[in-house]
Design a protein around this motif. Structure first.
Motif, short mmCIF file in Angstrom:
data_model
loop_
_atom_site.label_atom_id
_atom_site.label_comp_id
_atom_site.label_asym_id
_atom_site.label_seq_id
_atom_site.Cartn_x
_atom_site.Cartn_y
_atom_site.Cartn_z
N GLU A 120 11.66 8.82 1.54
CA GLU A 120 10.20 8.78 1.53
C GLU A 120 9.64 10.18 1.79
O GLU A 120 8.68 10.60 1.14
N ARG A 121 10.26 10.92 2.71
CA ARG A 121 9.82 12.29 2.98
C ARG A 121 10.05 13.18 1.76
O ARG A 121 9.22 14.02 1.42
N ARG A 124 7.32 12.85 -0.87
CA ARG A 124 5.93 13.20 -0.55
C ARG A 124 5.31 14.23 -1.48
O ARG A 124 4.14 14.09 -1.86
N PRO A 133 4.80 7.75 -1.95
CA PRO A 133 6.10 7.82 -1.26
C PRO A 133 6.51 6.51 -0.60
O PRO A 133 7.69 6.16 -0.59
N GLU A 134 5.53 5.77 -0.06
CA GLU A 134 5.87 4.50 0.59
C GLU A 134 6.41 3.49 -0.42
O GLU A 134 7.25 2.65 -0.09
N GLY A 137 10.07 4.24 -0.94
CA GLY A 137 10.84 3.62 0.14
C GLY A 137 10.99 2.13 -0.05
O GLY A 137 12.07 1.56 0.19
#
Length: 198
Positions: A120-121, A124, A133-134, A137
């Motif tokens: 997720e990072r 970004r 990004p979420e 994930g």
């Protein structure tokens, strides 16, 4: 015992290394093996990774990490022995074995939540082009969740098949497995819609 390469609780050194660092090591080792292309270096790397499993208290998981690719490696070795030479067969198979076993070590010593947070990072910067990004994930979490779901569906269908006294090839269970997976996917989709996840 874990058979699909997911996290195994422990306290040895690799558990204390961040997920990003472990993935960089994995990428670096595989890259070096491919660039060097030396069968002896590849064999040495594969042997070293094998030794890491008992060193880190994961000796019981070594076979489970290696078994899924054993048949594939045998086919690759036979292909190269027939069409190229023994040296190429050793090099390619040892490279694959080292990569698979090292990846198995990473997944067994890294929590799924830590891995998902890392991805997720990494995603970004893609927010600028409309990627959330979420959601990256979430997709990865669902993918990981579906691995044991498929295995469980296969086991359930197999048990039902044998309980009815049926015999024959495994291909007869493909349709029941697919039907079960479609039902599970529909249930998952309904649950996500109920929670406002589109």
């Amino acid at each position: 015992m874990n058979t699909i390469g997911l996290y195994v609780p422990g306290t040895s050194l690799p558990y204390r290394i961040p997920a990003g660092a472990k993935l960089l090591v994995l990428l670096g080792v595989v890259t070096v093996l491919l660039v060097l292309g030396d069968p002896w270096v590849s064999l040495g790397a594969a042997a070293a990774v094998v030794l890491l499993y008992p060193l880190f208290g994961l000796a019981g998981h070594l076979w489970h990490a290696f078994r899924p690719v054993l048949l594939f490696l045998a086919v690759v070795a036979a292909f190269h022995l027939l069409l190229t030479d023994a040296q190429t067969a050793v090099r390619v198979c040892s490279q694959l074995a080292a990569a698979v076993l090292l990846a198995g070590l990473v997944t067994r010593t890294t929590r799924v939540s830590e891995m998902l947070a890392l991805f997720e990072r990494l995603a970004r910067p893609l927010r600028r082009v409309g990627v959330r990004p979420e959601r990256v994930g979430l997709v990865l979490a669902l993918t990981i969740r579906c691995i044991p779901m498929v295995a469980q569906s296969w086991r359930t269908s197999r048990e039902a098949y044998l309980a009815r006294g049926l015999s024959g090839g495994a291909h007869r269970m493909v349709v029941p497995v697919i039907v079960n997976l479609i039902r599970s996917a529909e249930a998952l989709g309904a649950a996500m819609n109920a929670r406002g996840i589109d």
